[in-house]
Design an enzyme around this catalytic site. Structure first.
Site, PDB file in Angstrom:
ATOM      1  N   ASN A   6       0.856  -1.187   0.000  1.00 30.61           N
ATOM      2  CA  ASN A   6       0.000   0.000   0.000  1.00 30.61           C
ATOM      3  C   ASN A   6       0.896   1.243   0.000  1.00 30.61           C
ATOM      4  OD1 ASN A   6      -1.894   1.975   0.423  1.00 30.61           O
ATOM      5  ND2 ASN A   6      -2.446   1.344   2.498  1.00 30.61           N
ATOM      6  N   PHE A   7       0.939   1.922  -1.153  1.00 31.56           N
ATOM      7  CA  PHE A   7       1.815   3.100  -1.266  1.00 31.56           C
ATOM      8  C   PHE A   7       1.222   4.331  -0.573  1.00 31.56           C
ATOM      9  CE2 PHE A   7       4.079   1.999  -5.595  1.00 31.56           C
ATOM     10  CZ  PHE A   7       4.603   0.872  -5.023  1.00 31.56           C
ATOM     11  N   LYS A   8      -0.075   4.289  -0.284  1.00 28.92           N
ATOM     12  CA  LYS A   8      -0.771   5.453   0.287  1.00 28.92           C
ATOM     13  C   LYS A   8      -0.522   6.675  -0.608  1.00 28.92           C
ATOM     14  CE  LYS A   8      -0.147   3.295   4.711  1.00 28.92           C
ATOM     15  NZ  LYS A   8      -0.159   3.391   6.149  1.00 28.92           N
ATOM     16  N   HIS A  87      -9.768   0.515   4.623  1.00 32.24           N
ATOM     17  CA  HIS A  87      -8.502   0.806   5.314  1.00 32.24           C
ATOM     18  C   HIS A  87      -8.767   1.776   6.474  1.00 32.24           C
ATOM     19  CE1 HIS A  87      -4.453   2.188   6.161  1.00 32.24           C
ATOM     20  NE2 HIS A  87      -4.040   1.082   5.569  1.00 32.24           N
ATOM     21  N   GLU A  89      -7.196   4.245   7.545  1.00 32.96           N
ATOM     22  CA  GLU A  89      -6.998   5.670   7.242  1.00 32.96           C
ATOM     23  C   GLU A  89      -8.228   6.250   6.536  1.00 32.96           C
ATOM     24  OE1 GLU A  89      -3.142   5.376   5.370  1.00 32.96           O
ATOM     25  OE2 GLU A  89      -2.265   4.895   7.323  1.00 32.96           O
ATOM     26  N   GLU A 156      -5.396  -5.367  10.319  1.00 32.87           N
ATOM     27  CA  GLU A 156      -4.379  -4.343  10.537  1.00 32.87           C
ATOM     28  C   GLU A 156      -4.693  -3.559  11.815  1.00 32.87           C
ATOM     29  OE1 GLU A 156      -2.339  -3.101   6.676  1.00 32.87           O
ATOM     30  OE2 GLU A 156      -4.206  -1.994   6.751  1.00 32.87           O
ATOM     31  N   GLY A 162       2.165   2.092  10.695  1.00 32.22           N
ATOM     32  CA  GLY A 162       3.033   3.263  10.559  1.00 32.22           C
ATOM     33  C   GLY A 162       3.761   3.643  11.840  1.00 32.22           C
ATOM     34  N   SER A 192       3.264  -2.320  10.230  1.00 35.42           N
ATOM     35  CA  SER A 192       4.715  -2.269  10.449  1.00 35.42           C
ATOM     36  C   SER A 192       5.433  -3.582  10.138  1.00 35.42           C
ATOM     37  CB  SER A 192       5.021  -1.820  11.878  1.00 35.42           C
ATOM     38  OG  SER A 192       4.588  -0.486  12.067  1.00 35.42           O
TER      39      SER A 192
END
Ligand code: PEP
Length: 232
Positions: A6-8, A87, A89, A156, A162, A192
């Site tokens: 996942n590059f975000k 996700h 976020e 997650e 992160g 992580s």
């Protein structure tokens, strides 16, 4: 073992194209047909070689008056048929409710997409004990058809994303084993995951793969992580 990146909001179109070429080059002699990267929307492009390209997000319409969004038409231009939904976020920063997420899920399921569906709890919930933890996690399946054959779930824990602090093997087993008893689904761990921790995580029986953020951003580094995860 499956490897998802996942590059975000990292990488551009140009650097994603370079990344895909580099990752393919690094993995030439490796047998693994389940590697997917999720670049930002502006970097979407066709899958190439061993690297499948998926979308981090998509609205539940083909096209229309939805400023700032992309939908099925935009994804189809690049042959995208894999999408990340739920996700933390998106849930926390962009305020996506379970109802909204379930609409996206239903839409992309209808379109036959592979769906990587994310669930995870904040630290405050984890600290309340197992009952609260599972109540929270199961609520994230509300409105989600778990019988869908192209569904992969990614567990997650938010406190591990992160932060550089991965969940322990015991933390992961606790959740994964319970989820596996409930649903017969491929299950990823994310939070992580690093080159130094992948070997330990890949050995966990109930882990079918990993969803990796920061440690996936460098193609060579992600290739190393993949090789270690496969034990080659
Ligand atoms: C993620 O956000 O999906 C993730 C796993 O990030 P990181 O690996 O950086 O914790």
């Amino acid at each position: 073992m499956r490897f998802y990146a996942n590059f975000k909001m990292h990488h551009t179109r140009a650097s994603t194209t370079e990344y895909i070429a580099k990752l393919n080059e690094e993995l030439t002699s490796i047998e693994c047909d389940d590697i997917t990267i999720f670049p930002p929307a502006t970097a979407l492009q066709k899958s190439l070689g061993k690297v499948v390209v998926g979308a981090q997000n998509g609205y539940f319409e083909a096209k229309g008056a939805y400023t700032g969004e992309i939908g099925l038409t935009q994804l189809e231009e690049f042959g995208i048929d894999t999408i990340l939904i739920g996700h933390s976020e998106r849930r926390e920063i962009f305020g996506e409710s379970q109802e909204f997420i379930a609409k996206k899920y239903a839409y992309y399921k209808e379109q036959g997409f592979h769906i990587v569906y994310c669930i995870g709890e904040p630290l405050t919930v984890r600290e309340q004990g197992e009952e609260a933890l599972f109540e929270y996690l199961y609520a994230q399946f509300e409105g989600i058809d778990i019988e869908y054959e192209k569904l992969t779930v990614a567990y997650e824990p938010i406190w591990a994303i992160g932060t550089g602090v991965s969940a322990t093997v015991e933390d992961i087993e606790l959740v994964h084993n319970r989820l596996k008893e409930k649903f017969a689904l491929p299950l990823l761990y994310g939070g992580s995951v690093k080159i130094d921790s992948i070997e330990q995580i890949a050995k966990i029986k109930s882990v079918d793969g990993v969803l990796v953020g920061s440690a996936s951003l460098d193609a060579k580094g992600f290739a190393t992580l993949i090789k270690r995860g496969l034990g080659v």
